[in-house]
Design a protein around this motif. Structure first.
Motif, PDB file in Angstrom:
ATOM      1  N   ASP A   1      -9.027   8.923 -11.246  1.00 41.80           N
ATOM      2  CA  ASP A   1      -9.451   7.527 -11.113  1.00 41.80           C
ATOM      3  C   ASP A   1      -8.510   6.547 -11.811  1.00 41.80           C
ATOM      4  OD1 ASP A   1     -11.639   8.318  -9.663  1.00 41.80           O
ATOM      5  OD2 ASP A   1     -12.996   8.363 -11.365  1.00 41.80           O
TER       6      ASP A   1
ATOM      7  N   GLN B   1       2.076   1.673  -3.464  1.00 43.57           N
ATOM      8  CA  GLN B   1       0.984   2.079  -4.345  1.00 43.57           C
ATOM      9  C   GLN B   1       0.668   3.567  -4.198  1.00 43.57           C
ATOM     10  OE1 GLN B   1      -2.518   2.829  -3.532  1.00 43.57           O
ATOM     11  NE2 GLN B   1      -3.159   2.876  -5.664  1.00 43.57           N
ATOM     12  N   ILE B   2       0.561   4.072  -2.967  1.00 42.42           N
ATOM     13  CA  ILE B   2       0.208   5.479  -2.779  1.00 42.42           C
ATOM     14  C   ILE B   2       1.380   6.385  -3.146  1.00 42.42           C
ATOM     15  CG2 ILE B   2       0.878   5.637  -0.344  1.00 42.42           C
ATOM     16  CD1 ILE B   2      -2.221   7.210  -2.064  1.00 42.42           C
TER      17      ILE B   2
ATOM     18  N   ARG C   1       1.336   6.459  -6.930  1.00 37.31           N
ATOM     19  CA  ARG C   1       0.208   7.260  -7.399  1.00 37.31           C
ATOM     20  C   ARG C   1       0.454   8.750  -7.169  1.00 37.31           C
ATOM     21  NH1 ARG C   1      -5.907   7.524  -4.865  1.00 37.31           N
ATOM     22  NH2 ARG C   1      -6.723   9.039  -6.373  1.00 37.31           N
ATOM     23  N   ARG C   2       1.019   9.099  -6.002  1.00 39.79           N
ATOM     24  CA  ARG C   2       1.308  10.512  -5.730  1.00 39.79           C
ATOM     25  C   ARG C   2       2.275  11.081  -6.766  1.00 39.79           C
ATOM     26  NH1 ARG C   2       5.625  12.386  -3.484  1.00 39.79           N
ATOM     27  NH2 ARG C   2       6.176  10.351  -2.622  1.00 39.79           N
TER      28      ARG C   2
ATOM     29  N   GLN D   1       0.822  -1.215   0.000  1.00 41.77           N
ATOM     30  CA  GLN D   1       0.000   0.000   0.000  1.00 41.77           C
ATOM     31  C   GLN D   1       0.854   1.262   0.000  1.00 41.77           C
ATOM     32  OE1 GLN D   1      -3.572   0.174  -0.183  1.00 41.77           O
ATOM     33  NE2 GLN D   1      -3.025  -1.890  -0.896  1.00 41.77           N
TER      34      GLN D   1
ATOM     35  N   THR E   1       0.470  11.304 -10.159  1.00 44.52           N
ATOM     36  CA  THR E   1      -0.514  12.381 -10.147  1.00 44.52           C
ATOM     37  C   THR E   1       0.157  13.731 -10.332  1.00 44.52           C
ATOM     38  OG1 THR E   1      -1.988  11.103  -8.711  1.00 44.52           O
ATOM     39  CG2 THR E   1      -2.334  13.481  -8.804  1.00 44.52           C
TER      40      THR E   1
ATOM     41  N   ARG F   1      -5.234   5.869 -10.081  1.00 48.89           N
ATOM     42  CA  ARG F   1      -5.439   5.030  -8.892  1.00 48.89           C
ATOM     43  C   ARG F   1      -5.616   3.564  -9.295  1.00 48.89           C
ATOM     44  NH1 ARG F   1     -10.031   3.064  -7.120  1.00 48.89           N
ATOM     45  NH2 ARG F   1     -11.249   4.530  -8.408  1.00 48.89           N
TER      46      ARG F   1
ATOM     47  N   THR G   1      -2.116   2.035 -10.759  1.00 52.25           N
ATOM     48  CA  THR G   1      -1.106   1.652  -9.766  1.00 52.25           C
ATOM     49  C   THR G   1      -1.576   0.467  -8.932  1.00 52.25           C
ATOM     50  OG1 THR G   1      -2.003   3.367  -8.281  1.00 52.25           O
ATOM     51  CG2 THR G   1      -0.105   3.956  -9.621  1.00 52.25           C
ATOM     52  N   ASP G   2      -2.847   0.453  -8.589  1.00 51.81           N
ATOM     53  CA  ASP G   2      -3.377  -0.642  -7.780  1.00 51.81           C
ATOM     54  C   ASP G   2      -3.344  -1.957  -8.556  1.00 51.81           C
ATOM     55  OD1 ASP G   2      -4.834  -1.611  -5.364  1.00 51.81           O
ATOM     56  OD2 ASP G   2      -6.428  -1.963  -6.809  1.00 51.81           O
TER      57      ASP G   2
END
Length: 567
Positions: free
Chosen positions: A136, A97-98, A101-102, A94, A105, A139, A142-143
């Motif tokens: 979306d 992943q975040i 994504r950061r 996790q 983004t 997210r 990456t997930d």
């Protein structure tokens, strides 16, 4: 089926590589290595558990009480280790992943806003709902990439770990063929697991092939519907004045009907896939026992051996059934990657885009336009051979009939309009554009007044003075209040607020596109006199229709009928 071909991997690599080679690559690789190591350890624990099955069930068969309770205690220790490993794996995954994504983004927002890409995408209409792709799709991307990558790694390692165990445990199986003699199948359980997984994968691919297109369309229709709802909320007052609820209801119903129809098609296809995968999973519970039955009833293995074969069979066929179990996720990832690569390629095109209308610095000051031709997006000519010369600190009013290209000329001066040819030279280092309906972000009133440049060291007294000068002194006490000012203030008040920005930010060139259309003539003249009286008088270029504006400008430029009628 999901097109897992060279293009699939090329798109995946194009979207994945930047993060793992970025300034955050050290963190990314450390987290990735941690995930790999933990997953390998989990596979090792699964192999250990398979051996435990044999000992535990043999203890039951042999009525060995001491061995039974010893194995139970060992299983408790195993459960603690496995749970701790699973939690740590989840946490690290996790975090990766975040973090990924950061970073993505930030990269996509930067590319979207750079070189006016967001405006040109909207103008061209060839990249729908970029906000959804950033919010979306990134997210989901990456997930799904992390989950599928970890799942694939685990499946490969599990397969090679258990195929040899299964081959050894099951051994050869001799099948009598009557008069033809018999045939011996070495490692028959391993071969059975491979055949079972192959049949399941083939059936899943055949049933689930349309999911990619349906998933892609569902994401687009959902985004279109959400965008219509946002527009309704942002323009609620205008719609209420127009009594436009029936029309808006029709538009929303039409947009949602696309969502509904595609969802039903997607639902039917997913139900077929669920029937297939659920049946496949349920049958997989029985198949390994059927495979182990000949050896068990032939008294070649004990009950613990049956459990080991069953567990090993399940591990092998599950690892080989990666596509079966992950088909919906792979289809969704394919659709997401298609949308992101489309965005990526379009943003890259706009980064290198060189408009044919040249906007360059003007050393002499002011604004000079030479031989400017403006076209419509379809290529039709709008205005040809425009020539203008606006000296520094002077004011020019551009007038003409609707559709003559007045606002388009301002867009070209700002570098936003790419359709046409010619040369525009300006000395503006700090220009400010005032449209008819000013943009007011969701923030405090103070921040709204300082938008977009946020000059340093602006004192409250200066902000209050600017509000008083434009007739909004009643708002002075609410400078730090956050509100939806674009809805709370009337259009006329918003236009006054835009002039307060001018007084605070002190631009050297101001472009006003019907910027006082909502005000009465006396207020309009008062605001123009405010900017005329600024210590460093800016160059002013206005677009307007009122004849009273002529006396407020040094020069008037009349634009006649356009070169081509608007469609």
């Amino acid at each position: 089926m999901p097109k897992i071909n060279a293009r699939f991997f090329r798109d995946a690599w194009e979207l994945t590589r930047p993060y793992w080679t970025s300034e955050e690559r050290r963190r990314a690789w450390l987290l990735s290595i941690g995930i790999v190591v933990l997953n390998l350890f989990q596979v090792y624990l699964t192999v250990w558990l398979n051996q435990w099955y044999g000992t535990f069930y043999n203890a039951l068969q042999d009525y060995d009480r001491a061995l039974f309770f010893r194995e139970l205690w060992m299983f408790c220790g195993f459960a603690i280790v496995y749970l701790s490993t699973a939690l740590l794996t989840f946490y690290i995954t996790q975090m990766l992943q975040i973090s990924w994504r950061r970073w993505l983004t930030g990269r996509y927002i930067t590319r979207w806003l750079a070189n006016n890409a967001y405006y040109r995408m909207q103008l061209a209409g060839d990249t729908d709902n970029p906000d959804q792709r950033i919010a979306d799709d990134l997210r989901l991307f990456t997930d799904q990439v992390l989950n599928l990558s970890v799942g694939l790694l685990s499946s490969v390692v599990t397969f090679f770990s258990f195929i040899f165990i299964l081959w050894t445990l099951s051994g050869p199986l001799t099948v009598p063929l009557g008069a033809l003699g018999s045939i011996t199948i070495p490692g028959y359980a391993a071969i059975g697991a491979i055949l079972y997984a192959a049949i399941g994968t083939w059936a899943t691919v055949r049933i689930g092939r349309p999911l990619i297109g349906l998933t892609f369309n569902q994401q687009r229709f959902e985004a279109d519907f959400r965008y219509s709802l946002v527009r309704l909320r942002e323009n609620s007052e205008s719609i209420a004045f127009y009594k436009g609820e029936p029309h808006e209801t029709h538009v929303l119903d039409m947009r949602f009907s696309n969502v509904f129809a595609n969802f039903i098609a997607l639902l039917k296809r997913r139900m077929q896939l669920i029937i297939m995968t659920s049946g496949y999973s349920q049958i997989a519970i029985i198949v390994p026992y059927l495979v182990a039955a000949p050896k068990y009833f032939g008294k070649a293995i004990q009950f613990g051996g049956v459990q080991q074969i069953a567990n090993s069979f399940d591990q092998v066929q599950t690892s080989l059934s990666f596509i079966v179990n992950s088909y919906s996720d792979i289809a969704e990832l394919q659709a997401v990657m298609s949308r992101l690569t489309q965005f990526e390629h379009r943003a890259r095109e706009l980064e290198s885009f060189k408009p044919s209308i040249e906007v360059e610095p003007e050393p002499g000051g002011g604004l000079t336009i030479v031989g400017l031709d403006l076209d419509l997006p379809n290529g039709a000519p709008l205005r040809a051979g425009l020539h203008l010369d606006v000296p520094p600190s002077s004011s020019l009013l551009i007038m003409g009939p609707t559709g003559a290209g007045k606002s388009t000329l301002l867009r070209a001066i700002s570098g936003l309009w790419p359709f046409g040819h010619g040369r525009i030279a300006t000395s503006a280092k700090h220009p400010l554009f005032l449209p008819q309906k000013p943009y007011i972000p969701l923030c405090t009133l103070r921040d709204a007044m300082l938008y977009p440049y946020r000059p340093a060291e602006v004192q409250d007294a200066e902000v209050a003075a600017s509000l008083k000068a434009v007739g909004l002194e009643r708002l002075t006490a609410e400078l730090d209040a956050e509100d939806n000012w674009a809805q709370r203030l009337s259009v006329g008040e918003q236009q006054r607020l835009a002039f307060a920005r001018v007084l605070i930010q002190k631009p050297d060139m101001i472009f006003l596109d019907e910027a006082t259309a909502a005000l009465d003539e006396a207020s309009e003249a008062e605001l123009y006199r405010l900017i005329e009286a600024m210590p460093e008088k800016p160059t002013i270029v206005s677009v307007g229709h009122r004849s009273t504006l002529k006396s407020l400008h040094d020069t008037v430029f009349e634009m006649g009928e356009p070169a081509a009628a608007l469609a």
